[in-house]
Design a protein around this motif. Structure first.
Motif, PDB file in Angstrom:
ATOM      1  N   PHE A   5      19.945  -2.264   7.738  1.00 33.95           N
ATOM      2  CA  PHE A   5      21.345  -1.841   7.630  1.00 33.95           C
ATOM      3  C   PHE A   5      21.717  -1.272   6.264  1.00 33.95           C
ATOM      4  O   PHE A   5      22.765  -0.658   6.125  1.00 33.95           O
ATOM      5  CB  PHE A   5      22.273  -3.001   7.949  1.00 33.95           C
ATOM      6  CG  PHE A   5      22.418  -3.297   9.419  1.00 33.95           C
ATOM      7  CD1 PHE A   5      21.729  -2.588  10.377  1.00 33.95           C
ATOM      8  CD2 PHE A   5      23.256  -4.297   9.845  1.00 33.95           C
ATOM      9  CE1 PHE A   5      21.878  -2.861  11.724  1.00 33.95           C
ATOM     10  CE2 PHE A   5      23.409  -4.590  11.190  1.00 33.95           C
ATOM     11  CZ  PHE A   5      22.713  -3.867  12.127  1.00 33.95           C
ATOM     12  N   ILE A   6      20.882  -1.501   5.246  1.00 31.18           N
ATOM     13  CA  ILE A   6      21.220  -0.980   3.917  1.00 31.18           C
ATOM     14  C   ILE A   6      20.118  -0.070   3.373  1.00 31.18           C
ATOM     15  O   ILE A   6      20.352   1.111   3.126  1.00 31.18           O
ATOM     16  CB  ILE A   6      21.515  -2.117   2.915  1.00 31.18           C
ATOM     17  CG1 ILE A   6      22.794  -2.865   3.321  1.00 31.18           C
ATOM     18  CG2 ILE A   6      21.687  -1.552   1.497  1.00 31.18           C
ATOM     19  CD1 ILE A   6      23.157  -4.029   2.418  1.00 31.18           C
ATOM     20  N   LEU A   7      18.918  -0.603   3.182  1.00 27.95           N
ATOM     21  CA  LEU A   7      17.863   0.167   2.517  1.00 27.95           C
ATOM     22  C   LEU A   7      17.442   1.408   3.297  1.00 27.95           C
ATOM     23  O   LEU A   7      17.339   2.491   2.731  1.00 27.95           O
ATOM     24  CB  LEU A   7      16.656  -0.729   2.239  1.00 27.95           C
ATOM     25  CG  LEU A   7      16.901  -1.875   1.266  1.00 27.95           C
ATOM     26  CD1 LEU A   7      15.642  -2.715   1.109  1.00 27.95           C
ATOM     27  CD2 LEU A   7      17.393  -1.377  -0.070  1.00 27.95           C
ATOM     28  N   PHE A   8      17.205   1.259   4.583  1.00 27.80           N
ATOM     29  CA  PHE A   8      16.788   2.417   5.380  1.00 27.80           C
ATOM     30  C   PHE A   8      17.897   3.488   5.456  1.00 27.80           C
ATOM     31  O   PHE A   8      17.629   4.657   5.162  1.00 27.80           O
ATOM     32  CB  PHE A   8      16.331   1.994   6.781  1.00 27.80           C
ATOM     33  CG  PHE A   8      15.935   3.153   7.642  1.00 27.80           C
ATOM     34  CD1 PHE A   8      14.764   3.847   7.408  1.00 27.80           C
ATOM     35  CD2 PHE A   8      16.764   3.584   8.665  1.00 27.80           C
ATOM     36  CE1 PHE A   8      14.408   4.937   8.184  1.00 27.80           C
ATOM     37  CE2 PHE A   8      16.420   4.672   9.447  1.00 27.80           C
ATOM     38  CZ  PHE A   8      15.240   5.350   9.205  1.00 27.80           C
ATOM     39  N   PRO A   9      19.129   3.128   5.840  1.00 25.53           N
ATOM     40  CA  PRO A   9      20.162   4.173   5.892  1.00 25.53           C
ATOM     41  C   PRO A   9      20.422   4.832   4.526  1.00 25.53           C
ATOM     42  O   PRO A   9      20.579   6.046   4.448  1.00 25.53           O
ATOM     43  CB  PRO A   9      21.417   3.426   6.368  1.00 25.53           C
ATOM     44  CG  PRO A   9      20.912   2.211   7.043  1.00 25.53           C
ATOM     45  CD  PRO A   9      19.627   1.858   6.360  1.00 25.53           C
ATOM     46  N   TYR A  10      20.440   4.034   3.460  1.00 23.85           N
ATOM     47  CA  TYR A  10      20.700   4.614   2.130  1.00 23.85           C
ATOM     48  C   TYR A  10      19.571   5.565   1.738  1.00 23.85           C
ATOM     49  O   TYR A  10      19.828   6.674   1.255  1.00 23.85           O
ATOM     50  CB  TYR A  10      20.861   3.511   1.080  1.00 23.85           C
ATOM     51  CG  TYR A  10      21.148   4.066  -0.291  1.00 23.85           C
ATOM     52  CD1 TYR A  10      22.355   4.709  -0.565  1.00 23.85           C
ATOM     53  CD2 TYR A  10      20.213   3.963  -1.306  1.00 23.85           C
ATOM     54  CE1 TYR A  10      22.620   5.233  -1.820  1.00 23.85           C
ATOM     55  CE2 TYR A  10      20.465   4.483  -2.564  1.00 23.85           C
ATOM     56  CZ  TYR A  10      21.662   5.114  -2.812  1.00 23.85           C
ATOM     57  OH  TYR A  10      21.927   5.638  -4.062  1.00 23.85           O
ATOM     58  N   SER A  11      18.322   5.154   1.953  1.00 26.61           N
ATOM     59  CA  SER A  11      17.174   6.022   1.626  1.00 26.61           C
ATOM     60  C   SER A  11      17.220   7.317   2.427  1.00 26.61           C
ATOM     61  O   SER A  11      16.977   8.395   1.891  1.00 26.61           O
ATOM     62  CB  SER A  11      15.855   5.298   1.907  1.00 26.61           C
ATOM     63  OG  SER A  11      15.754   4.151   1.118  1.00 26.61           O
ATOM     64  N   TYR A  12      17.543   7.198   3.703  1.00 23.40           N
ATOM     65  CA  TYR A  12      17.624   8.374   4.578  1.00 23.40           C
ATOM     66  C   TYR A  12      18.721   9.326   4.108  1.00 23.40           C
ATOM     67  O   TYR A  12      18.501  10.534   3.979  1.00 23.40           O
ATOM     68  CB  TYR A  12      17.875   7.915   6.008  1.00 23.40           C
ATOM     69  CG  TYR A  12      18.014   9.052   6.994  1.00 23.40           C
ATOM     70  CD1 TYR A  12      16.896   9.746   7.437  1.00 23.40           C
ATOM     71  CD2 TYR A  12      19.267   9.436   7.471  1.00 23.40           C
ATOM     72  CE1 TYR A  12      17.012  10.796   8.341  1.00 23.40           C
ATOM     73  CE2 TYR A  12      19.393  10.484   8.365  1.00 23.40           C
ATOM     74  CZ  TYR A  12      18.269  11.157   8.794  1.00 23.40           C
ATOM     75  OH  TYR A  12      18.396  12.201   9.669  1.00 23.40           O
ATOM     76  N   LEU A  13      19.912   8.783   3.843  1.00 24.65           N
ATOM     77  CA  LEU A  13      21.027   9.623   3.413  1.00 24.65           C
ATOM     78  C   LEU A  13      20.788  10.220   2.031  1.00 24.65           C
ATOM     79  O   LEU A  13      21.183  11.352   1.757  1.00 24.65           O
ATOM     80  CB  LEU A  13      22.334   8.837   3.432  1.00 24.65           C
ATOM     81  CG  LEU A  13      22.839   8.454   4.814  1.00 24.65           C
ATOM     82  CD1 LEU A  13      24.051   7.537   4.707  1.00 24.65           C
ATOM     83  CD2 LEU A  13      23.180   9.691   5.624  1.00 24.65           C
ATOM     84  N   LYS A  14      20.152   9.467   1.168  1.00 28.26           N
ATOM     85  CA  LYS A  14      19.847   9.969  -0.170  1.00 28.26           C
ATOM     86  C   LYS A  14      18.870  11.145  -0.090  1.00 28.26           C
ATOM     87  O   LYS A  14      19.028  12.138  -0.777  1.00 28.26           O
ATOM     88  CB  LYS A  14      19.287   8.854  -1.039  1.00 28.26           C
ATOM     89  CG  LYS A  14      19.163   9.210  -2.500  1.00 28.26           C
ATOM     90  CD  LYS A  14      18.941   7.957  -3.315  1.00 28.26           C
ATOM     91  CE  LYS A  14      18.854   8.245  -4.769  1.00 28.26           C
ATOM     92  NZ  LYS A  14      20.099   8.604  -5.384  1.00 28.26           N
ATOM     93  N   LYS A  15      17.878  11.016   0.793  1.00 28.37           N
ATOM     94  CA  LYS A  15      16.893  12.090   0.951  1.00 28.37           C
ATOM     95  C   LYS A  15      17.509  13.306   1.644  1.00 28.37           C
ATOM     96  O   LYS A  15      17.300  14.436   1.229  1.00 28.37           O
ATOM     97  CB  LYS A  15      15.696  11.584   1.753  1.00 28.37           C
ATOM     98  CG  LYS A  15      14.602  12.606   1.903  1.00 28.37           C
ATOM     99  CD  LYS A  15      13.408  12.043   2.621  1.00 28.37           C
ATOM    100  CE  LYS A  15      12.341  13.130   2.719  1.00 28.37           C
ATOM    101  NZ  LYS A  15      11.093  12.634   3.218  1.00 28.37           N
ATOM    102  N   LEU A  16      18.287  13.069   2.688  1.00 24.77           N
ATOM    103  CA  LEU A  16      18.834  14.162   3.484  1.00 24.77           C
ATOM    104  C   LEU A  16      20.005  14.864   2.789  1.00 24.77           C
ATOM    105  O   LEU A  16      20.089  16.089   2.799  1.00 24.77           O
ATOM    106  CB  LEU A  16      19.282  13.622   4.842  1.00 24.77           C
ATOM    107  CG  LEU A  16      19.646  14.639   5.909  1.00 24.77           C
ATOM    108  CD1 LEU A  16      18.442  15.502   6.258  1.00 24.77           C
ATOM    109  CD2 LEU A  16      20.147  13.923   7.147  1.00 24.77           C
TER     110      LEU A  16
END
Length: 151
Positions: A5-16
């Motif tokens: 709920f935090i690390l995966f979505p943040y990493s994805y949004l940061k990259k995208l």
């Protein structure tokens, strides 16, 4: 929960989108917010002690509810609202769609009517708070308080 709920979505949004934490509603703590949080805890604990809740149960529930509130709010309000705003920048639509996803996807294993009667209205309130303030701290405090009152 933290990874999903935090690390995966943040990493994805940061990259995208090269998103910054502030764009997701994660802001620096202000002294007034600390005072509000402490006052909220005092009232919550006073109420729950008056109901006869055991101290150990209350402490464990506090830790659990804090983790749940932070992770679910980051996902449902921070990340999801950010993505919905990118697609359709209407506040009412952002609140409604993120609330429906929160109530019926995050809690899909819960009874449908519980989601309709309790989670969806609460999620709409949290969505409005988030859209108005763009600060996750207030929705986390609301979510935490709501969950702790229901132990």
């Amino acid at each position: 929960m933290t990874v999903g709920f935090i690390l995966f979505p943040y990493s994805y949004l940061k990259k995208l989108y090269q998103v910054k934490r502030e764009e997701l509603g994660v802001r620096s703590v202000q002294y007034l917010e600390i005072i509000i949080g402490c006052i909220t805890l005092i009232f919550l604990y006073s109420y729950l002690f008056s109901k006869g809740i055991d101290f150990q149960v209350l402490i464990l529930s506090t830790v659990q509810m804090c983790i749940v509130a932070v992770t679910e709010e980051f996902w449902a309000r921070g990340a999801m609202c950010y993505i919905i705003r990118k697609l359709y920048n209407r506040a009412w639509f952002v609140v409604l769609l993120s609330s429906i996803c929160f109530a019926f996807v995050t809690h899909m294993n819960e009874p449908f009517m519980d989601n309709v009667l309790y989670r969806l209205p609460g999620s709409i309130v949290m969505g409005v708070i988030y859209v108005k303030t763009n600060n996750l701290r207030y929705t986390v405090l609301f979510h935490f308080t709501y969950n702790l009152l229901n132990i």
